[in-house]
Structure formats: structure tokens, C-alpha cells
Design a protein around this motif. Sequence first.
Motif: not given
Length: 324
Positions: A18, A22, A25, A27, A65, A194, A310
Amino acid sequence: MTTGYTVERLRAAAADAVRAPSLHNTQPWRFRLRDGGIELAVDPLRRLPATDPSGWGARIACGAALLNLRLSLAVAGTPATVRLRPYPGDPDVVARLVPDVPRRPSPAEQSLHGAIARRFSNRAPFWPDPVPADARWRLGEAARAEQCWLELVIGTSAVNAFAEIARSAHRVLERDPAYVTERTEWIRSEPSPDGVPAAAGGPQGEPQDLLPQRGFGGRNRAPGRDFEPEPLVAVLGSTGNTATDQIVAGQALQRVLLTATDAGLAVSMLSQPVEVPGAREALRLSLGRFGAPQMVMRIGFGQPGRATPRRPVDEVLDLPVVQA
Ligand SMILES: Cc1cc2nc3c(=O)[nH]c(=O)nc-3n(C[C@H](O)[C@H](O)[C@H](O)COP(=O)(O)O)c2cc1C
């Protein structure tokens, strides 16, 4: 005989996974254990319909990931054999990892794994010092080790030509109100698990900037504080542009980012020229490459910074319900 992975191993590997980058973010990943194998899937609830209508960004993030998963399992002495998109009827499953023969991790796996927690997107101006030749070579090798290519955009005219493509892609995206709304919704001014913290968003763009910064609500710059005049721009590309190619590119991206972190370098990503199809093709042609550009990075020596938050790992695990 090799036995399957355990829930403890899944949890530890997912905690490393994780930390991958991304889009905004978000995720966009889920992890589960199935018949002794670890499976990684795109989380359909975390798609960005306006920014990422094709799912390219989610697959790049899941690929990144996946590299972390592989490194985590390898340093634990339980490396994995990986099958990408193992279920044709369920394309959201990005990869299935089953235990390979146990072995000691290589020094490279250990140093890349060690870089996972230290890596972060550094959107601030870098020092003017050039990236040394041996570090440039290592970055290219990292991409090649994952079946991708890395093209460094060298020289003022090449950087200017790239910047023109990137700025026009940025303008195209900024004209779409849905894209702007989506980006704004993922900026976080309060602590959050996030999204992009405004403090990590980099300084506000200025008209004289060479490269377009995606606006994440960062602070205004002090007068005279400009970005480095000759940024090292690197374009990562894959041999094709299928969903599988994008997952491969995500792994290559993460290997390049971790290699940069291990070499003491800072990186920020700018994907606007990859998100606009015309710009992506113009970029590919300008590099004279086959395949598809998948990410653009600005690389240099940066000021210290911090990893972004995260969600807790248990939020991204799908564990079987144990009957009482
Ligand atoms: C597919 C993809 C595209 C991205 N595009 C951009 C971008 O255009 N501009 C930017 O500043 N960051 C970009 N990022 C970086 C993310 O915003 C960042 O990874 C995320 O906010 C998490 O922060 P971290 O990288 O510090 O862990 C991108 C990341 C991915 C995976």
C-alpha cells in the motif's frame, strides 16, 4: 513441498504494497488469500471516472503495489511466482502470487525493499545539481529489469519540446470541469488516510514554469523561488498498451522510483501527457520509440520530505469470515 502463504504473510506484504503511489492517492487496490496464493485486484469503488476513464491509472498503481508485494515476499524468504490477470472472466484481478522455492533475498531486493517506506512524491523545486551518470544508468536498468524502457529527455531543445506537449495536455485536461472537480475532491487540508495532503501538493504553479504542475492546493511560492532550470525528465514506456502491459509498466515504475530513492534522488510524477491520447502519441513520436509512454518523472536532488498517509492495511484485505 511448498505450502501456501499465511494470513500473517499476506498482511505484512500488503502493508508494504500500500506504500505504492496512486493517482490522487486513491489507493485503488484490494488483497486476498485464495487457495494459498495472494491475489491483488483493482478496487472498483476507487476508480476515478473523469481522470482515469480507461482504468490505466488504477492498473499502473496496482502494478506498483505488485512490485512491493514481490519484494516484501522475497525479503521474507518466501519469493513468489506471479501470474498476471490470471482469470480471463475477472479482469479486475491484477495478479496471483504463489510461493516459489524459498531462498535468501538478493542484496538488490533488500535495498529496494528498504526504500519502500522512504519513497514519496516530491513536488517541490529540486537543487540544480545534475543527476550523476551512474544513477541515470541504474534508473534505465531498473526499467529494463521489468521489461520496460526509460528514455531520458536530454538537452534544452528536447526538454522544451517535451514541456510544450505536457503543457498542452495539461490545458486540455483543465478544460474538463469533471476532471477539475475530481482532483479538487481528493485534496486534503485535514489529516486523512487517503487523498493528497495540501502540504505535499508542491508550490502553486507560476506562468514561467517549464513543466505543468497538477494543482493540489499547495502553498504560494516565495518570490524568486523557481523550479530547477534544467530538470531531468524521464519517460517510462512499455512495449504495448494492453491492460497487462500497464500492470507491467506499474511494476517498472515502482522499480525506477525505489531505485531513485535508494540512490538518494527525489522524484515527482507528471502524467498529463500520458492521459491525453494525442499528447501521448506526440510524446512517443518525439522519442522515436515503439510501444507506449506510461509515465513521466522529474528526477533530481530534493529537500527532505515525508511519506503521505495510507489507509490501515485491514481496510484493503478481504479475509475469509471465520465461523464461530
Ligand atoms: C498513475 C499515476 C499518475 C500520477 N500522476 C501524477 C501527476 O500528474 N502529478 C503529480 O503530482 N503526481 C502524480 N502521481 C503521484 C500521486 O499523486 C502520488 O503517488 C500519491 O498522491 C501518493 O503520494 P506518494 O507518491 O507521496 O506516496 C501519479 C501517480 C500515479 C500512480
